[in-house]
Design a protein around this motif. Structure first.
Motif, PDB file in Angstrom:
ATOM      1  N   THR A  83       0.784  -1.097   0.100  1.00 37.96           N
ATOM      2  CA  THR A  83       0.091   0.051  -0.100  1.00 37.96           C
ATOM      3  C   THR A  83       0.849   1.414   0.005  1.00 37.96           C
ATOM      4  OG1 THR A  83      -1.699  -1.349   1.422  1.00 37.96           O
ATOM      5  CG2 THR A  83      -1.729   1.296   1.380  1.00 37.96           C
ATOM      6  N   LEU A  84       0.749   2.159  -1.032  1.00 43.27           N
ATOM      7  CA  LEU A  84       1.743   3.330  -1.280  1.00 43.27           C
ATOM      8  C   LEU A  84       0.669   4.563  -0.838  1.00 43.27           C
ATOM      9  CD1 LEU A  84       3.448   2.505  -4.452  1.00 43.27           C
ATOM     10  CD2 LEU A  84       4.212   1.736  -2.085  1.00 43.27           C
ATOM     11  N   ASN A  85       1.406   5.215   0.291  1.00 48.94           N
ATOM     12  CA  ASN A  85       0.858   6.482   0.834  1.00 48.94           C
ATOM     13  C   ASN A  85       1.434   7.602   0.027  1.00 48.94           C
ATOM     14  OD1 ASN A  85      -0.090   8.570   1.882  1.00 48.94           O
ATOM     15  ND2 ASN A  85       0.210   7.899   4.055  1.00 48.94           N
ATOM     16  N   LEU A  86       0.728   8.309  -0.734  1.00 51.46           N
ATOM     17  CA  LEU A  86       1.504   9.077  -1.699  1.00 51.46           C
ATOM     18  C   LEU A  86       1.680  10.665  -0.937  1.00 51.46           C
ATOM     19  CD1 LEU A  86      -0.455   8.708  -5.185  1.00 51.46           C
ATOM     20  CD2 LEU A  86       1.631   7.667  -4.251  1.00 51.46           C
ATOM     21  N   LEU A  87       1.311  10.536   0.139  1.00 48.39           N
ATOM     22  CA  LEU A  87       1.696  11.676   1.013  1.00 48.39           C
ATOM     23  C   LEU A  87       3.013  11.611   1.456  1.00 48.39           C
ATOM     24  CD1 LEU A  87      -1.756  12.101   3.172  1.00 48.39           C
ATOM     25  CD2 LEU A  87      -0.989  13.374   1.096  1.00 48.39           C
ATOM     26  N   THR A  88       3.711  10.778   1.461  1.00 46.82           N
ATOM     27  CA  THR A  88       5.039  10.206   1.938  1.00 46.82           C
ATOM     28  C   THR A  88       6.172  10.116   0.800  1.00 46.82           C
ATOM     29  OG1 THR A  88       4.323   8.126   2.371  1.00 46.82           O
ATOM     30  CG2 THR A  88       4.180   9.629   4.234  1.00 46.82           C
ATOM     31  N   ALA A  89       6.371   8.934   0.959  1.00 43.89           N
ATOM     32  CA  ALA A  89       7.702   8.570   0.052  1.00 43.89           C
ATOM     33  C   ALA A  89       7.682   8.734  -1.342  1.00 43.89           C
ATOM     34  CB  ALA A  89       8.282   7.075   0.211  1.00 43.89           C
ATOM     35  N   VAL A  90       6.345   8.841  -2.041  1.00 43.72           N
ATOM     36  CA  VAL A  90       6.253   8.827  -3.484  1.00 43.72           C
ATOM     37  C   VAL A  90       6.756  10.226  -4.076  1.00 43.72           C
ATOM     38  CG1 VAL A  90       4.625   8.485  -5.197  1.00 43.72           C
ATOM     39  CG2 VAL A  90       4.753   6.743  -3.548  1.00 43.72           C
ATOM     40  N   ALA A  91       6.145  11.042  -3.025  1.00 45.57           N
ATOM     41  CA  ALA A  91       6.492  12.681  -3.348  1.00 45.57           C
ATOM     42  C   ALA A  91       8.255  12.751  -3.341  1.00 45.57           C
ATOM     43  CB  ALA A  91       5.748  13.590  -2.620  1.00 45.57           C
ATOM     44  N   PRO A  92       8.825  13.232  -4.179  1.00 48.34           N
ATOM     45  CA  PRO A  92      10.213  13.417  -4.202  1.00 48.34           C
ATOM     46  C   PRO A  92      10.534  14.134  -3.215  1.00 48.34           C
ATOM     47  CG  PRO A  92       9.324  13.895  -6.364  1.00 48.34           C
ATOM     48  CD  PRO A  92       8.093  13.692  -5.563  1.00 48.34           C
ATOM     49  N   TRP A  93      11.774  13.861  -2.238  1.00 48.02           N
ATOM     50  CA  TRP A  93      12.543  14.453  -1.060  1.00 48.02           C
ATOM     51  C   TRP A  93      13.858  14.888  -1.607  1.00 48.02           C
ATOM     52  CZ3 TRP A  93      11.151   9.224  -1.406  1.00 48.02           C
ATOM     53  CH2 TRP A  93      12.373   8.489  -1.281  1.00 48.02           C
ATOM     54  N   GLU A  94      14.314  15.439  -1.086  1.00 48.97           N
ATOM     55  CA  GLU A  94      15.608  15.979  -1.145  1.00 48.97           C
ATOM     56  C   GLU A  94      16.638  15.016  -1.201  1.00 48.97           C
ATOM     57  OE1 GLU A  94      19.114  18.952   0.897  1.00 48.97           O
ATOM     58  OE2 GLU A  94      17.048  18.955   1.518  1.00 48.97           O
ATOM     59  N   GLY A  95      17.392  14.836  -2.496  1.00 47.61           N
ATOM     60  CA  GLY A  95      18.259  13.818  -2.679  1.00 47.61           C
ATOM     61  C   GLY A  95      17.788  12.532  -3.122  1.00 47.61           C
ATOM     62  N   SER A  96      16.447  12.461  -3.159  1.00 42.72           N
ATOM     63  CA  SER A  96      15.871  11.420  -3.742  1.00 42.72           C
ATOM     64  C   SER A  96      16.255  10.797  -5.049  1.00 42.72           C
ATOM     65  CB  SER A  96      14.136  11.164  -3.635  1.00 42.72           C
ATOM     66  OG  SER A  96      13.823  12.129  -4.425  1.00 42.72           O
ATOM     67  N   GLU A  97      16.459  11.679  -5.862  1.00 42.80           N
ATOM     68  CA  GLU A  97      17.009  11.562  -7.336  1.00 42.80           C
ATOM     69  C   GLU A  97      18.291  10.680  -7.464  1.00 42.80           C
ATOM     70  OE1 GLU A  97      19.073  15.206  -6.074  1.00 42.80           O
ATOM     71  OE2 GLU A  97      17.019  14.464  -5.909  1.00 42.80           O
ATOM     72  N   VAL A  98      19.263  10.802  -6.423  1.00 43.72           N
ATOM     73  CA  VAL A  98      20.450   9.931  -6.448  1.00 43.72           C
ATOM     74  C   VAL A  98      20.301   8.548  -6.292  1.00 43.72           C
ATOM     75  CG1 VAL A  98      21.444  11.879  -5.635  1.00 43.72           C
ATOM     76  CG2 VAL A  98      21.132  10.368  -3.912  1.00 43.72           C
ATOM     77  N   LEU A  99      19.245   8.162  -5.817  1.00 45.12           N
ATOM     78  CA  LEU A  99      18.774   6.688  -5.477  1.00 45.12           C
ATOM     79  C   LEU A  99      18.690   5.734  -6.695  1.00 45.12           C
ATOM     80  CD1 LEU A  99      16.425   7.023  -2.615  1.00 45.12           C
ATOM     81  CD2 LEU A  99      18.612   6.068  -2.224  1.00 45.12           C
ATOM     82  N   PRO A 100      19.484   4.793  -6.737  1.00 47.62           N
ATOM     83  CA  PRO A 100      19.101   3.746  -7.795  1.00 47.62           C
ATOM     84  C   PRO A 100      17.836   3.381  -7.809  1.00 47.62           C
ATOM     85  CG  PRO A 100      21.304   3.543  -6.933  1.00 47.62           C
ATOM     86  CD  PRO A 100      20.679   4.468  -6.066  1.00 47.62           C
ATOM     87  N   ASN A 101      17.111   2.907  -9.086  1.00 52.80           N
ATOM     88  CA  ASN A 101      15.817   2.636  -8.899  1.00 52.80           C
ATOM     89  C   ASN A 101      15.679   1.289  -9.947  1.00 52.80           C
ATOM     90  OD1 ASN A 101      15.840   3.983 -11.099  1.00 52.80           O
ATOM     91  ND2 ASN A 101      13.969   5.160 -11.064  1.00 52.80           N
ATOM     92  N   ASP A 102      17.008   0.309  -9.807  1.00 44.54           N
ATOM     93  CA  ASP A 102      16.928  -0.748 -10.663  1.00 44.54           C
ATOM     94  C   ASP A 102      15.952  -1.789 -10.433  1.00 44.54           C
ATOM     95  OD1 ASP A 102      17.698  -2.600 -12.629  1.00 44.54           O
ATOM     96  OD2 ASP A 102      19.776  -2.401 -12.249  1.00 44.54           O
ATOM     97  N   THR A 103      14.849  -1.858 -10.729  1.00 47.00           N
ATOM     98  CA  THR A 103      13.795  -2.997 -10.466  1.00 47.00           C
ATOM     99  C   THR A 103      14.208  -4.129 -11.060  1.00 47.00           C
ATOM    100  OG1 THR A 103      12.059  -1.097 -10.324  1.00 47.00           O
ATOM    101  CG2 THR A 103      11.350  -3.651 -10.819  1.00 47.00           C
TER     102      THR A 103
END
Length: 331
Positions: free
Chosen positions: A41-61
């Protein structure tokens, strides 16, 4: 290995756009298809909204290295397999898996236990099931560092890495050698009592054995999160990243013209084969301790695959350049 369907991706992007336009009550329910059915269950009020530095995280599914998915699971995860349902995340109630494990450890009166790692001897089987989201995160290791009992500051630090740490009593990174990259994501409880990711930083920490919170037993490879340092390694030979046979190295460069450096030392004379894979034009070179190009036995310097004869106890430098993201295999 299955991939999230394009339909799900389109739905996610549409919902994310809707949220970004100001709807503050949106929730999403994703089903990840795989051998062991699971849901989050993904709560879009939290982690889905980009946060500072989230763009550096690898997302290799595809290769089990989606850090964002793991962070979302730690915050809002819910595991479902067959008839079993387990609330996982910090925001899933006081009886959620993580909140219960935190409380258990805070109640240990005989030792300071304010952490839970994916390599925990007593919990690693549960963690490998609960947090392996359709294999999107099954090649990640993490340590959650949480407050001491009765602490007034509501803050956690989540350390994540895709570096292969090795098996019990057999670390891939020698104890005391820096593990890189290790990402630290700060989780804060907001005024509404909801945990959210606030900042992610890239850094490194020395390899060490994980000290089990229950008895202090230490034989599973981990990293010294207490002495984690922010910053990038591999920017020059002076801070080259550790490499060895059997490691798959993830290369992340600032741009295509910026080289990334690794260092390798063999305890016996042997041939070493280095292969770089990328979607672009990344190439590899090997230098000796004096930064002279070494003689290669196969391939050529500046190609995608080279083989050279490493002398015993001699340091070499591997230079990768030509792409921002690539993978180097050392064999």
């Amino acid at each position: 290995m299955k991939r999230i369907s394009y339909t799900c991706l389109a739905v996610f992007l549409a919902i994310s756009l809707f949220f970004s336009l100001g709807n503050h009550g949106v929730f999403a329910y994703w089903l990840y298809y795989g051998a062991a059915p699971q849901t989050l269950t993904l709560n879009l009020l939290t982690a889905v909204a980009p946060w500072e530095g989230s763009e550096v995280l690898p997302n290799d599914t595809m290769h089990g290295k989606n850090h964002v998915a793991l962070i979302e699971a730690v915050l809002n995860g819910e595991y479902v397999s067959g008839g079993e349902k387990v609330n996982l995340g910090l925001n899933k109630g006081s009886d959620s898996y993580l909140n219960q494990k935190i409380k258990d450890r805070q109640d240990y009166f005989w030792r300071d236990a304010t952490y839970l790692g994916s390599m925990d001897f007593w919990q690693e089987d549960n963690i490998s099931d609960y947090f392996a989201i359709n294999e999107a995160t099954n090649n990640l290791s993490f340590v959650l560092d949480f407050p001491k009992k009765n602490a007034t500051e509501q803050i956690c630090y989540l350390y994540t890495t895709s570096v292969d740490l090795g098996a019990s009593r057999n670390p891939k990174i020698p104890i005391g050698t820096d593990v890189y990259p290790v990402f630290r994501t700060t989780l804060l409880k907001n005024a509404e009592g909801v945990w959210e990711a606030t900042i992610t930083e890239i850094g490194y920490a020395a390899s060490e054995y994980y000290s089990n919170p229950l008895l202090g037993l230490a034989w599973e490879p981990s990293f010294d999160y207490d002495n984690w340092n922010a910053g990038e390694l591999g920017t020059s030979t002076s801070n080259a990243i550790y490499a060895n046979t059997g490691l798959n190295l993830e290369v992340n460069a600032k741009d295509e013209e910026t080289p990334v450096y690794y260092t390798i030392t063999k305890t016996s004379q042997t041939d070493v084969k280095i292969t770089v894979a990328s979607d672009d034009t990344a190439t590899v070179k090997v230098y000796d301790q004096s930064m002279k190009l070494v003689s290669v036995r196969a391939g050529s310097q500046g190609s995608k695959t080279i083989t050279f004869r490493a002398a015993k106890n001699t340091k070499y430098y591997i230079e990768v350049i030509g792409d921002t993201v690539s993978t180097v295999t050392v064999a």
